[in-house]
Design a protein around this motif. Structure first.
Motif, short mmCIF file in Angstrom:
data_model
loop_
_atom_site.label_atom_id
_atom_site.label_comp_id
_atom_site.label_asym_id
_atom_site.label_seq_id
_atom_site.Cartn_x
_atom_site.Cartn_y
_atom_site.Cartn_z
N MET A 20 18.33 42.22 -47.96
CA MET A 20 18.09 43.64 -47.80
C MET A 20 19.40 44.38 -48.05
O MET A 20 20.40 44.13 -47.39
CB MET A 20 17.58 43.91 -46.38
N HIS B 152 9.41 60.31 -39.55
CA HIS B 152 9.44 59.15 -40.45
C HIS B 152 9.85 57.94 -39.62
O HIS B 152 10.99 57.86 -39.15
CB HIS B 152 10.42 59.42 -41.60
N PRO B 153 8.96 56.99 -39.38
CA PRO B 153 9.23 55.90 -38.42
C PRO B 153 10.53 55.12 -38.66
O PRO B 153 11.28 54.87 -37.72
CB PRO B 153 8.01 54.98 -38.56
N GLN B 154 10.81 54.75 -39.90
CA GLN B 154 12.01 53.96 -40.17
C GLN B 154 13.28 54.77 -39.90
O GLN B 154 14.27 54.23 -39.40
CB GLN B 154 12.02 53.46 -41.63
N THR B 155 13.24 56.05 -40.20
CA THR B 155 14.40 56.92 -39.98
C THR B 155 14.61 57.15 -38.49
O THR B 155 15.74 57.11 -38.00
CB THR B 155 14.22 58.26 -40.71
N GLN C 239 13.76 55.15 -36.13
CA GLN C 239 14.24 53.88 -35.58
C GLN C 239 15.73 53.70 -35.85
O GLN C 239 16.49 53.29 -34.97
CB GLN C 239 13.45 52.71 -36.18
N ALA C 240 16.17 54.01 -37.07
CA ALA C 240 17.57 53.82 -37.46
C ALA C 240 18.49 54.84 -36.80
O ALA C 240 19.62 54.53 -36.45
CB ALA C 240 17.71 53.91 -38.98
N VAL D 124 20.39 52.91 -43.77
CA VAL D 124 19.09 52.23 -43.75
C VAL D 124 18.99 51.34 -44.99
O VAL D 124 19.86 51.38 -45.85
CB VAL D 124 17.91 53.23 -43.74
N SER D 125 17.92 50.59 -45.08
CA SER D 125 17.68 49.82 -46.30
C SER D 125 17.39 50.80 -47.44
O SER D 125 16.95 51.92 -47.22
CB SER D 125 16.50 48.86 -46.13
N ASP E 296 13.82 51.97 -47.38
CA ASP E 296 13.54 52.99 -46.37
C ASP E 296 14.12 54.35 -46.77
O ASP E 296 13.51 55.39 -46.53
CB ASP E 296 14.11 52.58 -45.00
N SER F 286 11.79 55.75 -49.34
CA SER F 286 10.57 56.17 -48.67
C SER F 286 10.77 57.53 -47.97
O SER F 286 9.90 58.41 -48.04
CB SER F 286 10.15 55.11 -47.65
N LEU F 287 11.91 57.70 -47.33
CA LEU F 287 12.22 58.97 -46.68
C LEU F 287 12.32 60.09 -47.71
O LEU F 287 11.75 61.17 -47.52
CB LEU F 287 13.52 58.87 -45.88
#
Length: 101
Positions: free
Chosen positions: A1, A25-28, A30-31, A67-68, A71, A74-75
Motif C-alpha cells: 500500500m 468520508h469513512p477512510q478520511t 478514520q485517518a 492516507v493510501s 483512499d 476516493s476522497l
C-alpha cells in the motif's frame, strides 16, 4: 500500500462544508487530518475582498492528510461533485514514511 500526503487549499468560505464532507468520508474520518488558516500570495491568489486586495494576499485554509493513494483518490472523487466550482486546489505527494513517536 503506497501512502500519500493529500493537501487541499480552499477558500475560507467553504471550510466548514469541506471539513464536513471529509468527515463524512469513512477512510478520511478514520485517518484524521489537519486544517489551518493560511495566506496565499502571488498572481494566482484570489483576493476577493477589498481588505485582501489592500493587504496583497488571500486568506485560505490548508487541509492535509496521509492516507493510501486509493483512499486519497476516493476522497477527491467524492469531493469533486460538491466542490467543483469552489476553487479548491489539491496536490498529492508520495509519503516515504509515516508513523507515531
Amino acid at each position: 500500500m503506497s501512502l500519500v500526503v493529500l493537501t487541499l487549499i480552499a477558500p475560507t468560505a467553504v471550510k466548514e462544508e469541506l471539513v464536513a464532507a471529509m468527515l463524512a468520508h469513512p477512510q478520511t474520518a478514520q485517518a484524521g487530518f489537519i486544517a489551518r488558516e493560511i495566506e496565499g500570495y502571488g498572481n494566482s491568489a484570489d483576493c476577493d475582498s477589498v481588505v485582501e486586495q489592500v493587504r496583497g494576499h488571500a486568506l485560505a485554509v490548508e487541509i492535509a492528510l496521509t492516507v493510501s493513494e486509493a483512499d486519497a483518490r476516493s476522497l477527491l472523487a467524492a469531493l469533486s461533485e460538491e466542490f467543483s466550482r469552489s476553487g479548491v486546489i489539491w496536490r498529492m505527494m508520495a509519503a516515504t514514511a509515516s508513523g507515531t513517536l
